[in-house]
Write a protein that holds these residues in place. Structure first.
Motif, short mmCIF file in Angstrom:
data_model
loop_
_atom_site.label_atom_id
_atom_site.label_comp_id
_atom_site.label_asym_id
_atom_site.label_seq_id
_atom_site.Cartn_x
_atom_site.Cartn_y
_atom_site.Cartn_z
N VAL A 59 -16.42 -55.06 59.42
CA VAL A 59 -17.81 -55.51 59.23
C VAL A 59 -18.76 -55.30 60.36
O VAL A 59 -18.05 -55.49 61.77
N MET A 60 -20.01 -55.15 60.34
CA MET A 60 -20.90 -54.90 61.42
C MET A 60 -22.14 -55.41 61.20
O MET A 60 -22.70 -54.94 60.02
N THR A 61 -22.84 -56.35 61.83
CA THR A 61 -24.18 -56.85 61.52
C THR A 61 -25.08 -56.50 62.93
O THR A 61 -24.47 -56.65 63.90
N GLY A 62 -26.36 -56.43 62.68
CA GLY A 62 -27.06 -56.37 64.03
C GLY A 62 -28.34 -57.43 63.65
O GLY A 62 -28.33 -58.45 63.77
N TYR A 63 -29.64 -56.79 63.75
CA TYR A 63 -30.83 -57.62 63.33
C TYR A 63 -30.62 -58.59 62.51
O TYR A 63 -29.99 -58.34 61.17
N ALA A 64 -30.85 -59.95 62.89
CA ALA A 64 -30.73 -61.26 61.91
C ALA A 64 -31.48 -62.23 62.44
O ALA A 64 -31.69 -62.46 63.62
N ALA A 65 -32.28 -62.86 61.56
CA ALA A 65 -33.03 -64.25 62.01
C ALA A 65 -31.84 -65.19 62.51
O ALA A 65 -30.84 -65.47 61.63
N ARG A 66 -32.32 -65.84 63.43
CA ARG A 66 -31.18 -66.99 63.80
C ARG A 66 -32.08 -68.11 64.27
O ARG A 66 -33.14 -67.93 64.63
N SER A 67 -31.53 -69.42 64.21
CA SER A 67 -31.95 -70.75 64.43
C SER A 67 -31.58 -71.15 65.81
O SER A 67 -31.92 -72.15 66.41
N ASN A 68 -30.78 -70.24 66.41
CA ASN A 68 -30.24 -70.54 67.92
C ASN A 68 -30.59 -69.56 68.82
O ASN A 68 -31.17 -68.46 68.43
N PRO A 69 -30.59 -69.68 69.96
CA PRO A 69 -30.98 -68.48 70.99
C PRO A 69 -29.98 -67.39 70.85
O PRO A 69 -28.81 -67.37 70.99
N SER A 70 -30.63 -66.21 70.50
CA SER A 70 -29.64 -65.14 70.42
C SER A 70 -30.39 -64.03 70.38
O SER A 70 -31.86 -63.93 70.20
N ALA A 71 -29.89 -62.70 70.85
CA ALA A 71 -30.74 -61.48 70.96
C ALA A 71 -30.87 -60.74 69.41
O ALA A 71 -31.56 -59.72 69.44
N HIS A 72 -30.26 -61.50 68.18
CA HIS A 72 -30.07 -60.95 67.09
C HIS A 72 -31.71 -60.70 66.54
O HIS A 72 -32.06 -59.60 65.81
N PRO A 73 -32.53 -61.69 66.55
CA PRO A 73 -33.74 -61.58 66.06
C PRO A 73 -34.60 -60.58 66.66
O PRO A 73 -35.73 -59.97 65.91
N THR A 74 -34.35 -60.02 67.85
CA THR A 74 -35.21 -58.86 68.52
C THR A 74 -34.36 -57.50 68.05
O THR A 74 -34.71 -56.40 68.70
N GLY A 75 -33.09 -57.60 67.61
CA GLY A 75 -32.37 -56.37 67.25
C GLY A 75 -31.42 -55.86 68.64
O GLY A 75 -31.20 -54.53 68.51
N ASN A 76 -31.38 -56.64 69.36
CA ASN A 76 -30.76 -56.34 70.60
C ASN A 76 -29.30 -56.78 70.73
O ASN A 76 -28.76 -57.11 71.90
N ALA A 77 -28.71 -56.95 69.77
CA ALA A 77 -27.43 -57.59 69.45
C ALA A 77 -26.72 -56.98 68.28
O ALA A 77 -27.27 -56.86 67.18
N ILE A 78 -25.34 -56.80 68.46
CA ILE A 78 -24.43 -56.72 67.24
C ILE A 78 -23.50 -57.46 67.18
O ILE A 78 -22.71 -57.70 68.43
N ASP A 79 -22.83 -57.62 66.11
CA ASP A 79 -21.49 -58.37 65.82
C ASP A 79 -20.42 -57.25 65.04
O ASP A 79 -20.95 -56.79 64.27
N ILE A 80 -19.42 -57.27 65.68
CA ILE A 80 -18.55 -56.53 64.86
C ILE A 80 -17.23 -57.02 64.79
O ILE A 80 -16.67 -57.95 65.68
N ASN A 81 -16.92 -57.23 63.62
CA ASN A 81 -15.67 -57.98 62.75
C ASN A 81 -15.95 -59.35 63.08
O ASN A 81 -14.74 -59.95 63.38
N GLN A 82 -17.01 -60.09 63.03
CA GLN A 82 -17.05 -61.32 63.33
C GLN A 82 -16.78 -61.99 61.93
O GLN A 82 -17.14 -61.92 60.91
N VAL A 83 -15.80 -62.95 62.15
CA VAL A 83 -15.04 -63.55 61.08
C VAL A 83 -15.87 -64.77 60.40
O VAL A 83 -16.13 -65.21 59.15
N ARG A 84 -16.38 -65.43 61.34
CA ARG A 84 -17.41 -66.53 60.95
C ARG A 84 -18.57 -66.79 61.91
O ARG A 84 -18.37 -66.22 63.05
N PHE A 85 -19.49 -67.60 61.59
CA PHE A 85 -20.72 -67.76 62.54
C PHE A 85 -20.17 -68.65 63.71
O PHE A 85 -19.29 -69.61 63.34
N GLY A 86 -20.74 -68.48 64.91
CA GLY A 86 -20.17 -69.36 65.78
C GLY A 86 -19.28 -68.78 66.63
O GLY A 86 -18.63 -69.48 67.46
N VAL A 87 -18.58 -67.77 66.35
CA VAL A 87 -17.50 -67.16 67.12
C VAL A 87 -18.01 -66.41 68.17
O VAL A 87 -18.80 -65.76 68.19
#
Length: 91
Positions: free
Chosen positions: A63-91
């Motif tokens: 599993v891989m995700t990148g750009y995402a709207a978040r309500s917490n401080p994160s680099a995802h809203p700017t497209g400058n972060a990826i999650d790889i094999n994230q099982v659940r949010f907050g990990v």
């Protein structure tokens, strides 16, 4: 919902709308197994390098995700972060 949560939700909505234009400048990174994620053009070469090195080392990407709207401080809203094999949010 606390005032802080409301503030972060409002910021996430604003950033999502404001950055909507930036998505036209986004890039896609892809794993050998076919999973892909949208990231910023500036971050794309770094993210693709990481993905390539992980797979060369034998790491399996499911599993891989990148750009995402978040309500917490994160680099995802700017497209400058990826999650790889994230099982659940907050990990």
């Amino acid at each position: 919902m606390t005032m802080r949560q409301i503030m972060w939700a409002a910021i996430a909505i604003f950033l999502t709308l404001w950055l909507g234009m930036a998505l036209s400048y986004s890039a896609t990174v892809t794993s050998r197994s076919g999973h892909h994620a949208s990231v910023s053009s500036a971050f794309a070469s770094h993210a693709q390098c990481l993905i390539n090195k992980l797979e060369q080392a034998g790491y399996r990407i499911d599993v891989m995700t990148g750009y995402a709207a978040r309500s917490n401080p994160s680099a995802h809203p700017t497209g400058n972060a990826i999650d790889i094999n994230q099982v659940r949010f907050g990990v």
